[in-house]
Scaffold this motif. Structure first.
Motif, PDB file in Angstrom:
ATOM      1  N   LYS A 163       1.118  -1.118  -0.479  1.00  0.00           N
ATOM      2  CA  LYS A 163      -0.052  -0.129  -0.214  1.00  0.00           C
ATOM      3  C   LYS A 163       0.612   1.127  -0.287  1.00  0.00           C
ATOM      4  CE  LYS A 163      -4.049  -2.328   0.524  1.00  0.00           C
ATOM      5  NZ  LYS A 163      -4.612  -2.558  -0.331  1.00  0.00           N
ATOM      6  N   PHE A 164       1.638   1.878  -1.087  1.00  0.00           N
ATOM      7  CA  PHE A 164       2.407   2.201  -1.133  1.00  0.00           C
ATOM      8  C   PHE A 164       1.949   3.533  -1.899  1.00  0.00           C
ATOM      9  CE2 PHE A 164       5.012  -1.284  -1.928  1.00  0.00           C
ATOM     10  CZ  PHE A 164       6.625  -1.111  -1.088  1.00  0.00           C
ATOM     11  N   TRP A 165       1.029   3.744  -1.762  1.00  0.00           N
ATOM     12  CA  TRP A 165       0.429   5.047  -2.044  1.00  0.00           C
ATOM     13  C   TRP A 165      -0.508   5.783  -0.997  1.00  0.00           C
ATOM     14  CZ3 TRP A 165      -4.784   5.037  -0.469  1.00  0.00           C
ATOM     15  CH2 TRP A 165      -5.842   3.918  -0.347  1.00  0.00           C
ATOM     16  N   LEU A 166      -0.431   4.665  -0.192  1.00  0.00           N
ATOM     17  CA  LEU A 166      -1.399   5.507   1.452  1.00  0.00           C
ATOM     18  C   LEU A 166       0.312   6.078   2.232  1.00  0.00           C
ATOM     19  CD1 LEU A 166      -2.950   2.779   2.968  1.00  0.00           C
ATOM     20  CD2 LEU A 166      -3.774   5.155   1.731  1.00  0.00           C
ATOM     21  N   LEU A 167       1.241   6.150   1.769  1.00  0.00           N
ATOM     22  CA  LEU A 167       2.901   7.122   2.187  1.00  0.00           C
ATOM     23  C   LEU A 167       2.074   8.659   2.265  1.00  0.00           C
ATOM     24  CD1 LEU A 167       4.907   5.785   3.945  1.00  0.00           C
ATOM     25  CD2 LEU A 167       6.354   6.462   2.192  1.00  0.00           C
ATOM     26  N   PRO A 168       2.457   8.707   1.023  1.00  0.00           N
ATOM     27  CA  PRO A 168       1.962  10.594   1.157  1.00  0.00           C
ATOM     28  C   PRO A 168       0.938  10.967   1.788  1.00  0.00           C
ATOM     29  CG  PRO A 168       2.060   9.582  -1.506  1.00  0.00           C
ATOM     30  CD  PRO A 168       2.135   8.205  -0.453  1.00  0.00           C
ATOM     31  N   ILE A 169      -0.235  10.250   2.138  1.00  0.00           N
ATOM     32  CA  ILE A 169      -1.442  10.798   2.742  1.00  0.00           C
ATOM     33  C   ILE A 169      -1.081  10.969   4.391  1.00  0.00           C
ATOM     34  CG2 ILE A 169      -3.717   9.987   3.155  1.00  0.00           C
ATOM     35  CD1 ILE A 169      -4.542   8.584   0.563  1.00  0.00           C
ATOM     36  N   VAL A 170      -0.095   9.831   4.501  1.00  0.00           N
ATOM     37  CA  VAL A 170       0.303   9.619   5.851  1.00  0.00           C
ATOM     38  C   VAL A 170       1.194  10.913   6.217  1.00  0.00           C
ATOM     39  CG1 VAL A 170       1.796   8.451   7.382  1.00  0.00           C
ATOM     40  CG2 VAL A 170      -0.536   6.963   6.156  1.00  0.00           C
TER      41      VAL A 170
END
Length: 49
Positions: free
Chosen positions: A16-23
């Motif tokens: 779920k690397f796409w969640l990293l910028p959100i976090v």
């Protein structure tokens, strides 16, 4: 600190690397609000929200 390690492990295992910028943005905005609390720039920060 263990929560962050667990979160990063979750992101790596579940791909779920796409969640990293959100976090990261949530952490930056939260830190900005904590730093601005009681300072002279607080009114400018709160107008963003």
């Amino acid at each position: 600190m263990s929560f962050l390690i667990e979160l990063l492990t979750f992101l790596r295992v579940r791909k779920k690397f796409w969640l990293l910028p959100i976090v990261l943005m949530m952490l930056v905005l939260g830190g900005l609000l904590l730093l601005a609390q009681g300072s002279a720039i607080a009114p400018f920060i709160y107008t963003l929200f």
